[in-house]
Design an enzyme around this catalytic site. Sequence first.
Site, PDB file in Angstrom:
ATOM      1  N   LYS A   1      -3.550  -9.821 -13.198  1.00  0.00           N
ATOM      2  CA  LYS A   1      -4.114  -8.926 -12.086  1.00  0.00           C
ATOM      3  C   LYS A   1      -3.208  -7.690 -11.972  1.00  0.00           C
ATOM      4  O   LYS A   1      -3.678  -6.658 -12.058  1.00  0.00           O
ATOM      5  CB  LYS A   1      -3.643  -9.879 -10.917  1.00  0.00           C
ATOM      6  CG  LYS A   1      -3.823  -8.647  -9.576  1.00  0.00           C
ATOM      7  CD  LYS A   1      -3.563  -9.620  -8.212  1.00  0.00           C
ATOM      8  CE  LYS A   1      -2.118  -9.942  -7.682  1.00  0.00           C
ATOM      9  NZ  LYS A   1      -1.400  -8.735  -6.983  1.00  0.00           N
ATOM     10  N   ASN A   2      -1.913  -7.910 -12.084  1.00  0.00           N
ATOM     11  CA  ASN A   2      -1.109  -6.650 -11.883  1.00  0.00           C
ATOM     12  C   ASN A   2      -0.925  -5.818 -13.174  1.00  0.00           C
ATOM     13  O   ASN A   2       0.099  -4.802 -13.229  1.00  0.00           O
ATOM     14  CB  ASN A   2       0.427  -7.335 -11.667  1.00  0.00           C
ATOM     15  CG  ASN A   2       0.543  -7.833  -9.993  1.00  0.00           C
ATOM     16  OD1 ASN A   2      -0.220  -7.624  -9.398  1.00  0.00           O
ATOM     17  ND2 ASN A   2       1.556  -8.693 -10.000  1.00  0.00           N
TER      18      ASN A   2
ATOM     19  N   ARG B   1      -2.165  -2.973  -1.265  1.00  0.00           N
ATOM     20  CA  ARG B   1      -1.110  -1.786  -1.628  1.00  0.00           C
ATOM     21  C   ARG B   1      -1.192  -1.040  -3.025  1.00  0.00           C
ATOM     22  O   ARG B   1      -0.658   0.011  -3.185  1.00  0.00           O
ATOM     23  CB  ARG B   1       0.427  -2.369  -1.453  1.00  0.00           C
ATOM     24  CG  ARG B   1       0.454  -2.982  -0.143  1.00  0.00           C
ATOM     25  CD  ARG B   1       1.821  -3.612  -0.051  1.00  0.00           C
ATOM     26  NE  ARG B   1       2.595  -2.544  -0.650  1.00  0.00           N
ATOM     27  CZ  ARG B   1       3.450  -1.818  -0.282  1.00  0.00           C
ATOM     28  NH1 ARG B   1       3.263  -1.415   1.126  1.00  0.00           N
ATOM     29  NH2 ARG B   1       4.234  -0.984  -1.012  1.00  0.00           N
TER      30      ARG B   1
ATOM     31  N   ARG C   1       8.046  -3.007   2.382  1.00  0.00           N
ATOM     32  CA  ARG C   1       7.334  -2.182   1.091  1.00  0.00           C
ATOM     33  C   ARG C   1       7.100  -0.758   0.919  1.00  0.00           C
ATOM     34  O   ARG C   1       5.884  -0.487   0.920  1.00  0.00           O
ATOM     35  CB  ARG C   1       6.295  -3.230   0.620  1.00  0.00           C
ATOM     36  CG  ARG C   1       6.572  -4.682   0.103  1.00  0.00           C
ATOM     37  CD  ARG C   1       5.450  -5.396  -0.227  1.00  0.00           C
ATOM     38  NE  ARG C   1       5.082  -5.118  -1.718  1.00  0.00           N
ATOM     39  CZ  ARG C   1       4.115  -5.572  -2.228  1.00  0.00           C
ATOM     40  NH1 ARG C   1       3.092  -6.577  -1.582  1.00  0.00           N
ATOM     41  NH2 ARG C   1       3.773  -5.368  -3.431  1.00  0.00           N
TER      42      ARG C   1
ATOM     43  N   VAL D   1       7.033   3.219  -0.014  1.00  0.00           N
ATOM     44  CA  VAL D   1       6.606   4.078  -1.386  1.00  0.00           C
ATOM     45  C   VAL D   1       7.585   5.244  -1.686  1.00  0.00           C
ATOM     46  O   VAL D   1       6.747   6.218  -2.268  1.00  0.00           O
ATOM     47  CB  VAL D   1       5.087   4.196  -1.454  1.00  0.00           C
ATOM     48  CG1 VAL D   1       4.405   2.858  -1.722  1.00  0.00           C
ATOM     49  CG2 VAL D   1       4.561   5.051  -0.233  1.00  0.00           C
ATOM     50  N   ASP D   2       8.572   5.454  -1.065  1.00  0.00           N
ATOM     51  CA  ASP D   2       9.598   6.553  -0.963  1.00  0.00           C
ATOM     52  C   ASP D   2       9.747   6.800  -2.630  1.00  0.00           C
ATOM     53  O   ASP D   2      10.085   8.036  -2.932  1.00  0.00           O
ATOM     54  CB  ASP D   2      10.757   6.253  -0.239  1.00  0.00           C
ATOM     55  CG  ASP D   2      11.499   5.233  -0.624  1.00  0.00           C
ATOM     56  OD1 ASP D   2      10.806   3.963  -0.401  1.00  0.00           O
ATOM     57  OD2 ASP D   2      12.722   5.240  -1.001  1.00  0.00           O
ATOM     58  N   GLN D   3      10.123   5.764  -3.406  1.00  0.00           N
ATOM     59  CA  GLN D   3      10.330   6.105  -4.662  1.00  0.00           C
ATOM     60  C   GLN D   3       9.342   6.675  -5.399  1.00  0.00           C
ATOM     61  O   GLN D   3       9.554   7.438  -6.578  1.00  0.00           O
ATOM     62  CB  GLN D   3      10.865   4.927  -5.408  1.00  0.00           C
ATOM     63  CG  GLN D   3      12.191   4.213  -4.674  1.00  0.00           C
ATOM     64  CD  GLN D   3      13.279   5.282  -4.737  1.00  0.00           C
ATOM     65  OE1 GLN D   3      13.619   5.568  -5.768  1.00  0.00           O
ATOM     66  NE2 GLN D   3      13.785   5.285  -3.375  1.00  0.00           N
TER      67      GLN D   3
ATOM     68  N   ASP E   1       7.184 -13.315  -7.898  1.00  0.00           N
ATOM     69  CA  ASP E   1       5.756 -14.023  -8.060  1.00  0.00           C
ATOM     70  C   ASP E   1       5.846 -15.581  -8.257  1.00  0.00           C
ATOM     71  O   ASP E   1       4.823 -16.169  -8.323  1.00  0.00           O
ATOM     72  CB  ASP E   1       4.902 -13.150  -8.808  1.00  0.00           C
ATOM     73  CG  ASP E   1       4.912 -11.671  -8.326  1.00  0.00           C
ATOM     74  OD1 ASP E   1       5.363 -11.427  -6.986  1.00  0.00           O
ATOM     75  OD2 ASP E   1       4.367 -10.865  -8.869  1.00  0.00           O
TER      76      ASP E   1
ATOM     77  N   ILE F   1      14.335  -9.679  -4.049  1.00  0.00           N
ATOM     78  CA  ILE F   1      13.301  -8.438  -4.224  1.00  0.00           C
ATOM     79  C   ILE F   1      12.595  -8.049  -3.012  1.00  0.00           C
ATOM     80  O   ILE F   1      12.702  -7.013  -2.587  1.00  0.00           O
ATOM     81  CB  ILE F   1      12.247  -8.771  -5.300  1.00  0.00           C
ATOM     82  CG1 ILE F   1      12.818  -9.328  -6.540  1.00  0.00           C
ATOM     83  CG2 ILE F   1      11.289  -7.510  -5.722  1.00  0.00           C
ATOM     84  CD1 ILE F   1      13.547  -8.111  -7.522  1.00  0.00           C
TER      85      ILE F   1
HETATM   86  N1  EPU Z   1      10.724  -0.359  -2.862  1.00  0.00           N
HETATM   87  C1  EPU Z   1      11.155   0.594  -2.314  1.00  0.00           C
HETATM   88  N2  EPU Z   1      10.713   1.922  -2.365  1.00  0.00           N
HETATM   89  C2  EPU Z   1       9.643   2.198  -3.249  1.00  0.00           C
HETATM   90  C3  EPU Z   1       8.955   1.068  -4.236  1.00  0.00           C
HETATM   91  C4  EPU Z   1       9.665  -0.057  -3.982  1.00  0.00           C
HETATM   92  O1  EPU Z   1      11.789   0.451  -1.280  1.00  0.00           O
HETATM   93  O2  EPU Z   1       9.078   3.204  -3.320  1.00  0.00           O
HETATM   94  C5  EPU Z   1      11.077  -1.885  -2.987  1.00  0.00           C
HETATM   95  C6  EPU Z   1      10.202  -2.644  -2.535  1.00  0.00           C
HETATM   96  O3  EPU Z   1      10.135  -2.605  -0.880  1.00  0.00           O
HETATM   97  C7  EPU Z   1      10.942  -4.045  -2.929  1.00  0.00           C
HETATM   98  C8  EPU Z   1      11.370  -3.637  -4.109  1.00  0.00           C
HETATM   99  O4  EPU Z   1      11.814  -2.286  -4.164  1.00  0.00           O
HETATM  100  O5  EPU Z   1      11.678  -4.481  -2.078  1.00  0.00           O
HETATM  101  C9  EPU Z   1      10.531  -3.922  -5.548  1.00  0.00           C
HETATM  102  O6  EPU Z   1       9.217  -3.626  -5.112  1.00  0.00           O
HETATM  103  P1  EPU Z   1       8.117  -3.160  -6.325  1.00  0.00           P
HETATM  104  O7  EPU Z   1       7.985  -1.716  -6.284  1.00  0.00           O
HETATM  105  O8  EPU Z   1       8.674  -3.388  -7.790  1.00  0.00           O
HETATM  106  O9  EPU Z   1       6.783  -3.991  -5.910  1.00  0.00           O
HETATM  107  P2  EPU Z   1       5.269  -3.428  -6.373  1.00  0.00           P
HETATM  108  O10 EPU Z   1       5.506  -2.516  -7.335  1.00  0.00           O
HETATM  109  O11 EPU Z   1       4.873  -2.943  -4.819  1.00  0.00           O
HETATM  110  C10 EPU Z   1       4.365  -5.435  -8.009  1.00  0.00           C
HETATM  111  C11 EPU Z   1       3.584  -6.398  -7.864  1.00  0.00           C
HETATM  112  C12 EPU Z   1       4.102  -7.632  -6.925  1.00  0.00           C
HETATM  113  C13 EPU Z   1       5.444  -8.024  -7.338  1.00  0.00           C
HETATM  114  C14 EPU Z   1       6.427  -6.861  -7.372  1.00  0.00           C
HETATM  115  C15 EPU Z   1       7.858  -7.422  -7.862  1.00  0.00           C
HETATM  116  C16 EPU Z   1       1.444  -4.936  -8.535  1.00  0.00           C
HETATM  117  C17 EPU Z   1       0.352  -4.669  -8.072  1.00  0.00           C
HETATM  118  N3  EPU Z   1       2.391  -5.854  -7.599  1.00  0.00           N
HETATM  119  O12 EPU Z   1       4.633  -5.034  -6.455  1.00  0.00           O
HETATM  120  O13 EPU Z   1       3.029  -8.632  -7.028  1.00  0.00           O
HETATM  121  O14 EPU Z   1       5.859  -9.051  -6.656  1.00  0.00           O
HETATM  122  O15 EPU Z   1       6.050  -5.893  -8.526  1.00  0.00           O
HETATM  123  O16 EPU Z   1       7.752  -7.871  -9.215  1.00  0.00           O
HETATM  124  O17 EPU Z   1       1.785  -4.916  -9.546  1.00  0.00           O
HETATM  125  C18 EPU Z   1       1.778 -10.287  -6.266  1.00  0.00           C
HETATM  126  O18 EPU Z   1       1.230 -10.330  -7.411  1.00  0.00           O
HETATM  127  O19 EPU Z   1       1.753 -11.693  -5.463  1.00  0.00           O
HETATM  128  C19 EPU Z   1       2.662  -9.460  -5.982  1.00  0.00           C
HETATM  129  C20 EPU Z   1       3.241  -9.237  -4.680  1.00  0.00           C
END
Ligand code: EPU
Length: 416
Positions: free
Chosen positions: A22-23, A92, A121, A123-125, A304, A326
């Site tokens: 999926k991811n 998301r 979660r 998306v500031d980054q 995950d 995380i």
């Molecule tokens: N974060 C920020 N700001 C940002 C981006 C992230 O503060 O701009 C924080 C998040 O809140 C979190 C941490 O950084 O605390 C890591 O988040 P990340 O951005 O890596 O997560 P994501 O990209 O939103 C993906 C997977 C998730 C998986 C995480 C961590 C996809 C579509 N989703 O999410 O998958 O848990 O990486 O490995 O790739 C799942 O499949 O069940 C799932 C939630």
Amino acid sequence: MDKLKIVGGKRLAGEITISGAKNAALPILCAGLLTSGDLALANVPHLHDVRTMLKLLQQTGLKVSQDGEQVTLNGAAIDKLEAPYELVKTMRASILVLGPLLARFGEAKVSLPGGCAIGSRPVDQHIKGLEALGAEIRLEGGYIYARAKKLKGARVVTDMITVTGTENLLMAATLADGETVLENAAREPEVTDLANLLVAMGARIEGIGTDRLVIQGVEALHGARHEVISDRIEAGTFLCAVAATGGDIVLKNTRSDILDAALDKLREMGVILTTGPDWIRAQMASRPKAVSFRTTEYPGFPTDMQAQFMAVNCIASGASKVTETIFENRFMHVQELNRLGARITIEGNTAFIEGVEQLVGAPVMATDLRASASLVIAGMAARGETLVDRIYHLDRGYDQMEVKLSQVGADIVRIK
Ligand code: EPU
């Protein structure tokens, strides 16, 4: 709303074929926005999130044709540079259209995703990185408005490691002027899979698989063929199921080299694992031993898989400690597991689990994708009947989980 009815206590035996990840599939589908050529994708899983992403992409004007797990995309006629709230709020990962639209068309309007069950979660980054590449970004009325005649390469150091953040910036940088360096990049195999596809499309990327990605922007990308990597989390979930119930299963269309941290913990639990280039066999004949771990970014223990391992720990011999680093709120399965007779307490971001001899079936409620998977595993290990409600969460990320599990002997049926 569909439910799953599970009668526990059945030993698992047989073969399961693992689906595409999926991811990896979600960002890879968004890469279709980067070119006017055809992207021919194989091993695309049948999941609710994939259908949502295709719907979102189609309403930008991207053409989609689908034949089972083969999906072909064509982005020659994209004319709507927008991701509306109605779709983004349900998934998301929709934020992944921002980088590609901005890079190829010079503008995009994407709804801000809200918080979600597992944490705030933000998306500031993603935004910070695109600004570093020269985008002008304005937040208004719940939307991100991004503009840039032409993105310009830059060095970006994200405050934390972010998977979709890395993917968004990587896609944007492929069409920027000059060199972009992404420091502190996520190394997840799904990021690598996306990077490999982008290279096949003509992108110039070095450092793939490391935390420093160096991208030389090109004028345009072209079509390509690509097979989506297999889903390591789906594989890990079935391995946890056999650790909990006992049995002997073989997973096909999978890879052990991207699951090292989870496989080490399964061995520590007492599971006998043998692996080949595209298969993993798991044999379990005893009560599992409790294992402690903390979640971290790849190649560490994946967040995950946290909930599924916790389900096994509930019936393991001994006590264990699980720390989630995380996401701040990824313990919602704990209350439900306790309803089945587990003994778990939480202190901050750490759960303490005291293994019990036996869980007892009960009605429980799924709260998010991986929490749902942990309840299915617990239900399969419990005595009597467990009814898992709200399994639409499960359908977002697992392709017919109950069918695959029934094929190896689980007593599990979907109730419409
Ligand atoms: N974060 C920020 N700001 C940002 C981006 C992230 O503060 O701009 C924080 C998040 O809140 C979190 C941490 O950084 O605390 C890591 O988040 P990340 O951005 O890596 O997560 P994501 O990209 O939103 C993906 C997977 C998730 C998986 C995480 C961590 C996809 C579509 N989703 O999410 O998958 O848990 O990486 O490995 O790739 C799942 O499949 O069940 C799932 C939630």
